[in-house]
Design a protein around this motif. Structure first.
Motif, PDB file in Angstrom:
ATOM      1  N   GLY A 213       5.630   1.498  25.239  1.00 15.90           N
ATOM      2  CA  GLY A 213       4.566   2.080  24.435  1.00 15.90           C
ATOM      3  C   GLY A 213       4.739   1.860  22.940  1.00 15.90           C
ATOM      4  O   GLY A 213       3.982   2.420  22.141  1.00 15.90           O
ATOM      5  N   VAL A 214       5.718   1.031  22.539  1.00 17.82           N
ATOM      6  CA  VAL A 214       5.928   0.748  21.112  1.00 17.82           C
ATOM      7  C   VAL A 214       4.845  -0.222  20.657  1.00 17.82           C
ATOM      8  O   VAL A 214       4.750  -1.347  21.160  1.00 17.82           O
ATOM      9  CB  VAL A 214       7.329   0.156  20.867  1.00 17.82           C
ATOM     10  CG1 VAL A 214       7.483  -0.269  19.415  1.00 17.82           C
ATOM     11  CG2 VAL A 214       8.414   1.161  21.237  1.00 17.82           C
ATOM     12  N   ASN A 215       4.015   0.216  19.713  1.00 20.36           N
ATOM     13  CA  ASN A 215       2.898  -0.614  19.242  1.00 20.36           C
ATOM     14  C   ASN A 215       2.983  -0.948  17.759  1.00 20.36           C
ATOM     15  O   ASN A 215       2.048  -1.533  17.204  1.00 20.36           O
ATOM     16  CB  ASN A 215       1.563   0.067  19.543  1.00 20.36           C
ATOM     17  CG  ASN A 215       1.379   1.354  18.750  1.00 20.36           C
ATOM     18  OD1 ASN A 215       2.345   1.921  18.216  1.00 20.36           O
ATOM     19  ND2 ASN A 215       0.144   1.816  18.666  1.00 20.36           N
ATOM     20  N   TRP A 216       4.106  -0.584  17.112  1.00 16.99           N
ATOM     21  CA  TRP A 216       4.297  -0.893  15.689  1.00 16.99           C
ATOM     22  C   TRP A 216       5.787  -1.049  15.426  1.00 16.99           C
ATOM     23  O   TRP A 216       6.607  -0.303  15.943  1.00 16.99           O
ATOM     24  CB  TRP A 216       3.729   0.224  14.822  1.00 16.99           C
ATOM     25  CG  TRP A 216       3.892  -0.010  13.343  1.00 16.99           C
ATOM     26  CD1 TRP A 216       3.027  -0.663  12.511  1.00 16.99           C
ATOM     27  CD2 TRP A 216       5.011   0.385  12.537  1.00 16.99           C
ATOM     28  NE1 TRP A 216       3.543  -0.703  11.238  1.00 16.99           N
ATOM     29  CE2 TRP A 216       4.746  -0.066  11.217  1.00 16.99           C
ATOM     30  CE3 TRP A 216       6.199   1.062  12.797  1.00 16.99           C
ATOM     31  CZ2 TRP A 216       5.632   0.155  10.166  1.00 16.99           C
ATOM     32  CZ3 TRP A 216       7.089   1.276  11.757  1.00 16.99           C
ATOM     33  CH2 TRP A 216       6.801   0.840  10.459  1.00 16.99           C
ATOM     34  N   GLY A 217       6.125  -2.038  14.588  1.00 19.90           N
ATOM     35  CA  GLY A 217       7.512  -2.240  14.218  1.00 19.90           C
ATOM     36  C   GLY A 217       8.271  -3.038  15.253  1.00 19.90           C
ATOM     37  O   GLY A 217       7.687  -3.676  16.135  1.00 19.90           O
ATOM     38  N   GLU A 218       9.590  -2.979  15.153  1.00 17.45           N
ATOM     39  CA  GLU A 218      10.430  -3.754  16.058  1.00 17.45           C
ATOM     40  C   GLU A 218      11.832  -3.173  16.103  1.00 17.45           C
ATOM     41  O   GLU A 218      12.201  -2.343  15.270  1.00 17.45           O
ATOM     42  CB  GLU A 218      10.494  -5.214  15.601  1.00 17.45           C
ATOM     43  CG  GLU A 218      11.091  -5.398  14.224  1.00 17.45           C
ATOM     44  CD  GLU A 218      10.902  -6.809  13.710  1.00 17.45           C
ATOM     45  OE1 GLU A 218      11.923  -7.501  13.555  1.00 17.45           O
ATOM     46  OE2 GLU A 218       9.751  -7.211  13.473  1.00 17.45           O
ATOM     47  N   ALA A 219      12.595  -3.620  17.083  1.00 20.78           N
ATOM     48  CA  ALA A 219      14.002  -3.239  17.208  1.00 20.78           C
ATOM     49  C   ALA A 219      14.869  -4.403  16.744  1.00 20.78           C
ATOM     50  O   ALA A 219      14.597  -5.555  17.095  1.00 20.78           O
ATOM     51  CB  ALA A 219      14.329  -2.872  18.643  1.00 20.78           C
ATOM     52  N   ASP A 220      15.889  -4.114  15.958  1.00 22.34           N
ATOM     53  CA  ASP A 220      16.814  -5.130  15.479  1.00 22.34           C
ATOM     54  C   ASP A 220      18.050  -5.258  16.354  1.00 22.34           C
ATOM     55  O   ASP A 220      18.732  -6.282  16.322  1.00 22.34           O
ATOM     56  CB  ASP A 220      17.243  -4.822  14.046  1.00 22.34           C
ATOM     57  CG  ASP A 220      16.080  -4.914  13.070  1.00 22.34           C
ATOM     58  OD1 ASP A 220      15.280  -5.854  13.191  1.00 22.34           O
ATOM     59  OD2 ASP A 220      15.972  -4.033  12.199  1.00 22.34           O
ATOM     60  N   ASP A 221      18.363  -4.212  17.122  1.00 20.10           N
ATOM     61  CA  ASP A 221      19.531  -4.274  18.001  1.00 20.10           C
ATOM     62  C   ASP A 221      19.313  -3.342  19.186  1.00 20.10           C
ATOM     63  O   ASP A 221      18.509  -2.400  19.121  1.00 20.10           O
ATOM     64  CB  ASP A 221      20.803  -3.875  17.245  1.00 20.10           C
ATOM     65  CG  ASP A 221      22.070  -4.343  17.952  1.00 20.10           C
ATOM     66  OD1 ASP A 221      21.963  -5.217  18.839  1.00 20.10           O
ATOM     67  OD2 ASP A 221      23.162  -3.853  17.630  1.00 20.10           O
ATOM     68  N   TYR A 222      20.049  -3.633  20.263  1.00 16.55           N
ATOM     69  CA  TYR A 222      19.938  -2.856  21.496  1.00 16.55           C
ATOM     70  C   TYR A 222      21.338  -2.559  22.018  1.00 16.55           C
ATOM     71  O   TYR A 222      22.271  -3.336  21.803  1.00 16.55           O
ATOM     72  CB  TYR A 222      19.197  -3.637  22.582  1.00 16.55           C
ATOM     73  CG  TYR A 222      17.925  -4.303  22.145  1.00 16.55           C
ATOM     74  CD1 TYR A 222      16.728  -3.614  22.113  1.00 16.55           C
ATOM     75  CD2 TYR A 222      17.915  -5.641  21.780  1.00 16.55           C
ATOM     76  CE1 TYR A 222      15.555  -4.234  21.720  1.00 16.55           C
ATOM     77  CE2 TYR A 222      16.754  -6.271  21.384  1.00 16.55           C
ATOM     78  CZ  TYR A 222      15.574  -5.561  21.354  1.00 16.55           C
ATOM     79  OH  TYR A 222      14.423  -6.172  20.965  1.00 16.55           O
ATOM     80  N   LEU A 223      21.458  -1.431  22.725  1.00 19.77           N
ATOM     81  CA  LEU A 223      22.708  -1.103  23.401  1.00 19.77           C
ATOM     82  C   LEU A 223      22.374  -0.632  24.814  1.00 19.77           C
ATOM     83  O   LEU A 223      21.984   0.517  25.013  1.00 19.77           O
ATOM     84  CB  LEU A 223      23.465  -0.020  22.632  1.00 19.77           C
ATOM     85  CG  LEU A 223      24.829   0.370  23.211  1.00 19.77           C
ATOM     86  CD1 LEU A 223      25.756  -0.830  23.263  1.00 19.77           C
ATOM     87  CD2 LEU A 223      25.461   1.481  22.381  1.00 19.77           C
ATOM     88  N   PRO A 224      22.461  -1.526  25.800  1.00 20.02           N
ATOM     89  CA  PRO A 224      22.131  -1.142  27.184  1.00 20.02           C
ATOM     90  C   PRO A 224      23.247  -0.297  27.803  1.00 20.02           C
ATOM     91  O   PRO A 224      24.438  -0.516  27.541  1.00 20.02           O
ATOM     92  CB  PRO A 224      22.000  -2.492  27.901  1.00 20.02           C
ATOM     93  CG  PRO A 224      22.025  -3.538  26.833  1.00 20.02           C
ATOM     94  CD  PRO A 224      22.762  -2.946  25.678  1.00 20.02           C
ATOM     95  N   LEU A 225      22.879   0.653  28.637  1.00 19.76           N
ATOM     96  CA  LEU A 225      23.816   1.459  29.404  1.00 19.76           C
ATOM     97  C   LEU A 225      23.770   1.045  30.864  1.00 19.76           C
ATOM     98  O   LEU A 225      22.800   0.452  31.336  1.00 19.76           O
ATOM     99  CB  LEU A 225      23.480   2.943  29.259  1.00 19.76           C
ATOM    100  CG  LEU A 225      23.453   3.485  27.820  1.00 19.76           C
ATOM    101  CD1 LEU A 225      23.083   4.971  27.817  1.00 19.76           C
ATOM    102  CD2 LEU A 225      24.790   3.268  27.124  1.00 19.76           C
ATOM    103  N   GLU A 226      24.817   1.372  31.608  1.00 19.97           N
ATOM    104  CA  GLU A 226      24.915   0.928  32.999  1.00 19.97           C
ATOM    105  C   GLU A 226      23.829   1.518  33.881  1.00 19.97           C
ATOM    106  O   GLU A 226      23.449   0.915  34.891  1.00 19.97           O
ATOM    107  CB  GLU A 226      26.296   1.285  33.563  1.00 19.97           C
ATOM    108  CG  GLU A 226      27.447   0.496  32.933  1.00 19.97           C
ATOM    109  CD  GLU A 226      28.782   0.832  33.554  1.00 19.97           C
ATOM    110  OE1 GLU A 226      28.813   1.729  34.445  1.00 19.97           O
ATOM    111  OE2 GLU A 226      29.799   0.217  33.174  1.00 19.97           O
ATOM    112  N   ASP A 227      23.282   2.684  33.529  1.00 16.67           N
ATOM    113  CA  ASP A 227      22.269   3.325  34.356  1.00 16.67           C
ATOM    114  C   ASP A 227      20.855   2.845  34.050  1.00 16.67           C
ATOM    115  O   ASP A 227      19.886   3.389  34.572  1.00 16.67           O
ATOM    116  CB  ASP A 227      22.346   4.844  34.225  1.00 16.67           C
ATOM    117  CG  ASP A 227      22.121   5.332  32.786  1.00 16.67           C
ATOM    118  OD1 ASP A 227      21.780   4.499  31.924  1.00 16.67           O
ATOM    119  OD2 ASP A 227      22.290   6.543  32.539  1.00 16.67           O
ATOM    120  N   GLY A 228      20.718   1.831  33.211  1.00 10.15           N
ATOM    121  CA  GLY A 228      19.400   1.285  32.902  1.00 10.15           C
ATOM    122  C   GLY A 228      18.787   1.799  31.617  1.00 10.15           C
ATOM    123  O   GLY A 228      17.782   1.244  31.147  1.00 10.15           O
TER     124      GLY A 228
END
Length: 468
Positions: A213-228
């Motif tokens: 549902g993100v409709n503005w801006g952006e993510a510069d980094d992500y940190l995934p967890l084992e549970d999704g």
């Protein structure tokens, strides 16, 4: 004082002599030296360098190639290193010389246009994002593409289906199941509508089930967890809450916002907006549900954290890095206090941080000679956090509490000093030039405030003020 864990203590034996402008990425080597990538000038340089090698003490190693094709993210691969370079990428040996067996610049069917991110597979193949031109008429790949696969020689991988949208993909991260989380300017991808943060399958096809549902801006980094679940760091909003700009948030496996995580509030403090404004650029998993967040900020939930903080699994700010971090760096009339990453060395006894800043304060030592890359002692914070005793301030505020007016008294009168008052969220509500040992403040609203004195070297003192 520092807790017995002794983690993230400044190592003053390491200092760079970089004069400008920023460091984007680093690669610590087994011998203790560090390859750095960015846009840099050392003493005597007439033009910027995109790469260099630092000795054990932080000085420049002159044996490294004088011209290195770097500037962006560094990734180790066997005895070589991939580096983002302009809108594309290059591969070099560890001494900085170009590996001519990898040539994306002269590869057929491909022209680099708008840079993004990249991933190196174990066999040296590359997946690159951005917005680039393909002209493979035989296989029908023509025009702008956002996810493109290459061989380990830098040639377009003609066995893969390259993917495109109606914008650019700036950042992506591989997940544990082989999928990728992506962010950029696209509203359409792979022939389907998409959010600004979306997920694709291992082959690049859009995951049409996942919606942030993100409709503005952006993510510069992500940190995934084992549970999704996935942490996103950047600057973005969701359509269901357009008034709420998020810098750090955790999303569930289906893409919905995780209600059990209270997104922290980051503010710039005394830093001017500069070129990038308030930004959150990198996340680091510290284990046990804790993450380190880095960027261009001065306060988190009203607590002083200059470019670096630690957050627990609920979104609460931990005591680690309390009133610590980097000092301001001015370049071409823009002021930065920006950290772009943290990485352990080869044996995890130290951590390196890097970005665009001048000075680092670990709560005990404030070293104004720290610039662009800093080394910290690693340590273990599994059971203890940093708790910093506030040094005796060279000022007093009275009466405190007050019903509206108070006096700030300075023991010494700094040159060109500024008095700054902030509310509980770290927002600046007053600013005064200091011209006398005594300054009267008139407070219009009740609440808890911090009164700070700054000079050219940084913040000198802080006092808590209660207005009833």
């Amino acid at each position: 004082m520092l807790a017995t864990a002794q983690s993230f203590v400044l190592d003053t034996a390491f200092r760079t002599n970089i004069e400008s402008e920023y460091v984007n990425s680093i690669l610590p080597l087994a011998d203790g030296t560090v390859i750095i990538s960015g846009r840099m000038k050392f003493p005597g340089d007439m033009s910027f360098r995109s790469g260099a090698l630092l000795n054990l003490d932080g000085t420049r190693n002159l044996s490294f190639a004088d011209v290195a094709y770097m500037g962006g993210k560094l990734t180790r691969w066997n005895d070589r290193v991939y580096a983002g370079n302009g809108p594309g990428m290059r591969r070099q040996f560890l001494n900085g010389t170009l590996d001519l067996s990898f040539d994306m610049v002269n590869a057929p069917y491909f022209s680099a246009l708008q840079g993004g991110d990249y991933l190196v597979y174990p066999d040296g193949r590359v997946l690159m994002s951005g917005a680039h031109t393909l002209s493979d008429t035989v296989r029908g790949f023509e025009g702008l593409y956002n996810l493109i696969w290459f061989s380990n020689q830098g040639y377009l991988d003609t066995t893969r289906t390259h993917r495109k949208g109606n914008g650019a993909v700036y950042a992506f991260k591989e997940l544990g199941n082989g999928q990728f989380i992506c962010s950029g300017t696209c509203t359409q991808f792979d022939g389907h509508p998409c959010d600004k943060i979306f997920k694709v399958n291992a082959d690049g096809a859009l995951d049409t089930i996942y919606h942030t549902g993100v409709n503005w801006g952006e993510a510069d980094d992500y940190l995934p967890l084992e549970d999704g679940r996935i942490y996103f760091a950047g600057n973005f909003r969701r359509a269901v809450a357009p008034e709420d700009t998020l810098k750090l948030a955790r999303f569930l496996a289906d893409g919905s916002l995780d209600p059990s995580f209270a997104s922290p509030h980051f503010t710039l403090g005394v830093l001017p907006g500069g070129l990038y404004g308030m930004s959150l650029s990198r996340l680091h998993d510290r284990g046990q549900g804790r993450i380190i967040a880095m960027g261009n900020f001065q306060y988190v939930n009203g607590l002083p954290r200059r470019g670096i903080c630690m957050i627990d699994s609920t979104g609460a700010v931990m005591d680690v890095f309390d009133d610590c971090g980097v000092g301001p760096y001015v370049y071409q009339n823009s002021t930065y206090g920006w950290l772009n990453g943290i990485m352990p060395d080869a044996d995890s006894t130290h951590y390196y941080i890097w970005g665009a800043y001048n000075g680092y304060d670990d709560g005990t030592t404030n070293d104004l000679l720290q610039r662009f890359v800093t080394r910290l002692h690693g340590g273990d914070i599994s059971t203890a956090a940093h708790t910093h005793a506030v040094p005796e301030a060279p000022m007093s505020v009275y009466p405190n509490p007050t019903s509206g007016a108070c006096t700030v008294a300075l023991e010494a009168l700094p040159r060109n000093a500024t008095l700054v008052v902030r509310d509980a969220l770290g927002r600046e509500v007053q600013r005064n030039n200091v011209t006398d040992h005594y300054t009267t403040l008139t407070m219009a609203h009740s609440g808890v405030y911090s009164v700070e004195v700054w000079d050219a070297r940084g913040r000198m003192a802080t006092e808590r003020l209660v207005v009833e």
